[in-house]
Design an enzyme around this catalytic site. Structure first.
Site, PDB file in Angstrom:
ATOM      1  N   SER A  26       0.828  -1.201   0.000  1.00 23.11           N
ATOM      2  CA  SER A  26       0.000   0.000   0.000  1.00 23.11           C
ATOM      3  C   SER A  26       0.868   1.258   0.000  1.00 23.11           C
ATOM      4  O   SER A  26       1.979   1.251   0.540  1.00 23.11           O
ATOM      5  CB  SER A  26      -0.892  -0.012   1.239  1.00 23.11           C
ATOM      6  OG  SER A  26      -1.938   0.921   1.121  1.00 23.11           O
ATOM      7  N   PRO A  27       0.390   2.352  -0.607  1.00 20.79           N
ATOM      8  CA  PRO A  27       1.157   3.603  -0.547  1.00 20.79           C
ATOM      9  C   PRO A  27       1.373   4.045   0.893  1.00 20.79           C
ATOM     10  O   PRO A  27       0.419   4.111   1.671  1.00 20.79           O
ATOM     11  CB  PRO A  27       0.267   4.591  -1.304  1.00 20.79           C
ATOM     12  CG  PRO A  27      -0.615   3.741  -2.169  1.00 20.79           C
ATOM     13  CD  PRO A  27      -0.843   2.495  -1.395  1.00 20.79           C
ATOM     14  N   CYS A  29       3.438   7.101   3.031  1.00 23.48           N
ATOM     15  CA  CYS A  29       4.245   8.322   2.964  1.00 23.48           C
ATOM     16  C   CYS A  29       5.509   8.179   3.804  1.00 23.48           C
ATOM     17  O   CYS A  29       5.464   7.715   4.945  1.00 23.48           O
ATOM     18  CB  CYS A  29       3.435   9.517   3.436  1.00 23.48           C
ATOM     19  SG  CYS A  29       2.142  10.012   2.278  1.00 23.48           S
ATOM     20  N   ALA A  61       1.983   8.391  -1.769  1.00 18.94           N
ATOM     21  CA  ALA A  61       1.237   9.458  -2.422  1.00 18.94           C
ATOM     22  C   ALA A  61       2.204  10.435  -3.089  1.00 18.94           C
ATOM     23  O   ALA A  61       3.105  10.968  -2.450  1.00 18.94           O
ATOM     24  CB  ALA A  61       0.364  10.192  -1.403  1.00 18.94           C
ATOM     25  N   GLN A 103       0.748   6.265  -6.881  1.00 20.45           N
ATOM     26  CA  GLN A 103      -0.481   6.913  -6.441  1.00 20.45           C
ATOM     27  C   GLN A 103      -0.343   8.416  -6.647  1.00 20.45           C
ATOM     28  O   GLN A 103       0.592   9.037  -6.140  1.00 20.45           O
ATOM     29  CB  GLN A 103      -0.752   6.614  -4.962  1.00 20.45           C
ATOM     30  CG  GLN A 103      -2.083   7.165  -4.470  1.00 20.45           C
ATOM     31  CD  GLN A 103      -2.280   6.962  -2.984  1.00 20.45           C
ATOM     32  OE1 GLN A 103      -1.567   7.569  -2.176  1.00 20.45           O
ATOM     33  NE2 GLN A 103      -3.236   6.123  -2.600  1.00 20.45           N
ATOM     34  N   TYR A 186      -7.986  14.109   1.686  1.00 15.97           N
ATOM     35  CA  TYR A 186      -7.272  14.936   0.730  1.00 15.97           C
ATOM     36  C   TYR A 186      -8.248  15.489  -0.314  1.00 15.97           C
ATOM     37  O   TYR A 186      -9.449  15.246  -0.248  1.00 15.97           O
ATOM     38  CB  TYR A 186      -6.104  14.153   0.135  1.00 15.97           C
ATOM     39  CG  TYR A 186      -5.121  13.717   1.213  1.00 15.97           C
ATOM     40  CD1 TYR A 186      -4.632  14.649   2.139  1.00 15.97           C
ATOM     41  CD2 TYR A 186      -4.730  12.390   1.356  1.00 15.97           C
ATOM     42  CE1 TYR A 186      -3.760  14.262   3.153  1.00 15.97           C
ATOM     43  CE2 TYR A 186      -3.864  11.994   2.371  1.00 15.97           C
ATOM     44  CZ  TYR A 186      -3.385  12.942   3.261  1.00 15.97           C
ATOM     45  OH  TYR A 186      -2.530  12.562   4.274  1.00 15.97           O
ATOM     46  N   ARG A 234      -8.435   5.109  -5.059  1.00 12.89           N
ATOM     47  CA  ARG A 234      -8.580   4.832  -3.623  1.00 12.89           C
ATOM     48  C   ARG A 234      -9.675   5.726  -3.056  1.00 12.89           C
ATOM     49  O   ARG A 234      -9.654   6.943  -3.243  1.00 12.89           O
ATOM     50  CB  ARG A 234      -7.271   5.063  -2.875  1.00 12.89           C
ATOM     51  CG  ARG A 234      -7.450   5.026  -1.354  1.00 12.89           C
ATOM     52  CD  ARG A 234      -6.165   4.814  -0.605  1.00 12.89           C
ATOM     53  NE  ARG A 234      -5.823   3.389  -0.547  1.00 12.89           N
ATOM     54  CZ  ARG A 234      -4.888   2.874   0.264  1.00 12.89           C
ATOM     55  NH1 ARG A 234      -4.202   3.669   1.074  1.00 12.89           N
ATOM     56  NH2 ARG A 234      -4.626   1.590   0.254  1.00 12.89           N
ATOM     57  N   ARG A 335       1.355  -1.315   7.253  1.00 18.50           N
ATOM     58  CA  ARG A 335       2.192  -1.487   8.439  1.00 18.50           C
ATOM     59  C   ARG A 335       2.866  -2.848   8.471  1.00 18.50           C
ATOM     60  O   ARG A 335       4.028  -2.971   8.878  1.00 18.50           O
ATOM     61  CB  ARG A 335       1.356  -1.285   9.704  1.00 18.50           C
ATOM     62  CG  ARG A 335       0.864   0.135   9.925  1.00 18.50           C
ATOM     63  CD  ARG A 335       0.016   0.232  11.176  1.00 18.50           C
ATOM     64  NE  ARG A 335      -0.467   1.580  11.417  1.00 18.50           N
ATOM     65  CZ  ARG A 335      -1.589   2.084  10.903  1.00 18.50           C
ATOM     66  NH1 ARG A 335      -2.335   1.323  10.110  1.00 18.50           N
ATOM     67  NH2 ARG A 335      -1.963   3.319  11.180  1.00 18.50           N
TER      68      ARG A 335
END
Length: 383
Positions: A26-27, A29, A61, A103, A186, A234, A335
């Site tokens: 998963s993206p 940051c 992202a 992404q 966002y 997403r 995670r």
């Protein structure tokens, strides 16, 4: 959709791209870049997850404009200078047998913030390296966030053009999958949710109006990314906010997202990546193992579009069960991938499925180290 995926390690083909398994990084940051330029940290971070056996490896992202960054340390793709360092990563990910994905994002009213480990929840003012943030209207996320400037038509046109240009650059860098970020509070999520979108023009009010601008952006990404390559979106499927006087609906609902997903399907979107929350500090999220999987399941069944499940997916058996029972087509791990970059290879062993350990690691990974000589014996040292 009639034939359910066999298991977590079944391949999945979308357009011209075949994912070797249903596991995606998963993206996540990292806030570790200067002027949005990728660097060695990202190369090692993403490269190690590709070596670890994931079928899809997402960049974090990636801001489509400088003002679209969450922090000054965000990854970017707003100029051609960003292409070459990202191309290095995409090429390495491909060499490991994974699909490189990116992404594309705009942080909207949650932009111009300090890195979380520097000054948590501290805004950076324009005079100190920050910038004027934008959103559907002038209401900030919370009192610790900057006050946004409402986007007018010219500003919205710029955002659409920025997403389109970033999609073209992503293809030039060699990414085989692009995802538009419309979640976690966002910019695109801000337009979708009645909690943040209080406009009274044709881009606010009804669901049909609130989805108008996000659809313009998604359409621009789809039209500017090669037709033979997939595009995902997403979503935060729900805001997790109880009804209140200023938002009688309680914010974005699952039913809203189902309707939006149907529109995404008509726009040629290949998968809906189902997350939730992030748009209002009043959210009450019942976090637990697989707490968002039901969203992916429901959208998949009701819209008949492929979905991705994300959120507290940690055990191989859990991930496999999600795929085997048709609740989602892909699982995205965040995670757990930070804790164990080789999670997919360990999962393959647990589930008795073929993995692809790198030849450089295989003998050690398979427990086939041969000791041709006895280990030396070191006598106890006496004082």
């Amino acid at each position: 959709m009639a034939n359910l995926p066999a298991h977590l390690f079944s391949p999945l083909t979308q357009r011209s791209v075949t994912f070797p398994n249903r596991i995606a990084v998963s993206p996540m940051c990292q806030y570790s870049y200067t002027d949005g330029l990728s660097n060695d940290w990202q190369f090692v971070h993403l490269g190690s997850r590709a070596v670890g056996g994931a079928g899809v490896v997402f960049s974090e992202a990636c801001a489509v404009s400088p003002e679209g960054r969450i922090t000054l340390g965000d990854l970017g793709l707003w100029s051609d200078a960003h292409i070459a360092p990202l191309a290095r990563i995409a090429a390495f990910v491909k060499e490991q047998g994974a699909v490189p994905a990116i992404q594309l994002a705009h942080a909207g009213r949650k932009a111009s913030m300090a890195k979380p480990w520097e000054e948590p929840l501290a805004a950076i003012p324009p005079g100190n390296g920050g910038w004027q943030v934008v959103g559907p209207g002038p209401n900030p996320f919370s009192e610790t966030y900057p006050t946004p400037q409402a986007l007018d038509r010219a500003g919205m046109d710029k955002v659409v053009a920025d997403f389109a240009a970033a999609a073209r650059r992503a293809a030039s860098a060699g990414f085989l999958l692009a995802e538009a970020h419309a979640a976690h509070g966002y910019l695109l999520h801000e337009f979708l949710s009645p909690l943040s979108n209080r406009r009274t023009d044709s881009y606010g009010g009804s669901l049909e109006n609130r989805i108008r601008f996000p659809l313009e952006v998604v359409r621009a990404v789809r039209e500017n990314f090669p037709h033979e390559l997939p595009v995902w979106v997403r979503l935060s499927v729900t805001d997790w906010v109880d009804p209140s006087s200023d938002a009688p609906s309680g914010g974005l609902t699952v039913e809203d997202s189902i309707a939006f997903a149907a529109r995404l399907k008509s726009e040629g979107i290949d998968l809906v990546d189902c997350s939730s929350g992030g748009n209002d500090p009043r959210q009450q999220i019942p976090v637990g193992a697989g707490y968002q999987v039901a969203f992916a399941d429901r959208i998949r069944r009701e819209v008949q579009i492929p979905t991705g499940a994300v959120g507290m997916i940690t055990a191989p058996e859990q991930a496999d069960q999600i795929i085997r029972t048709g609740q989602a087509d892909v699982v995205l791990l965040a995670r757990e991938m930070l804790r164990d970059p080789y999670w997919p290879l360990h999962a393959a062993e647990i589930l008795h499925k073929p993995g692809r350990w790198p030849v450089q690691y295989e003998r050690a990974a398979r427990g086939k180290v041969e000791r041709r000589q006895p280990l030396p014996v070191f006598p106890d040292r006496k004082a």
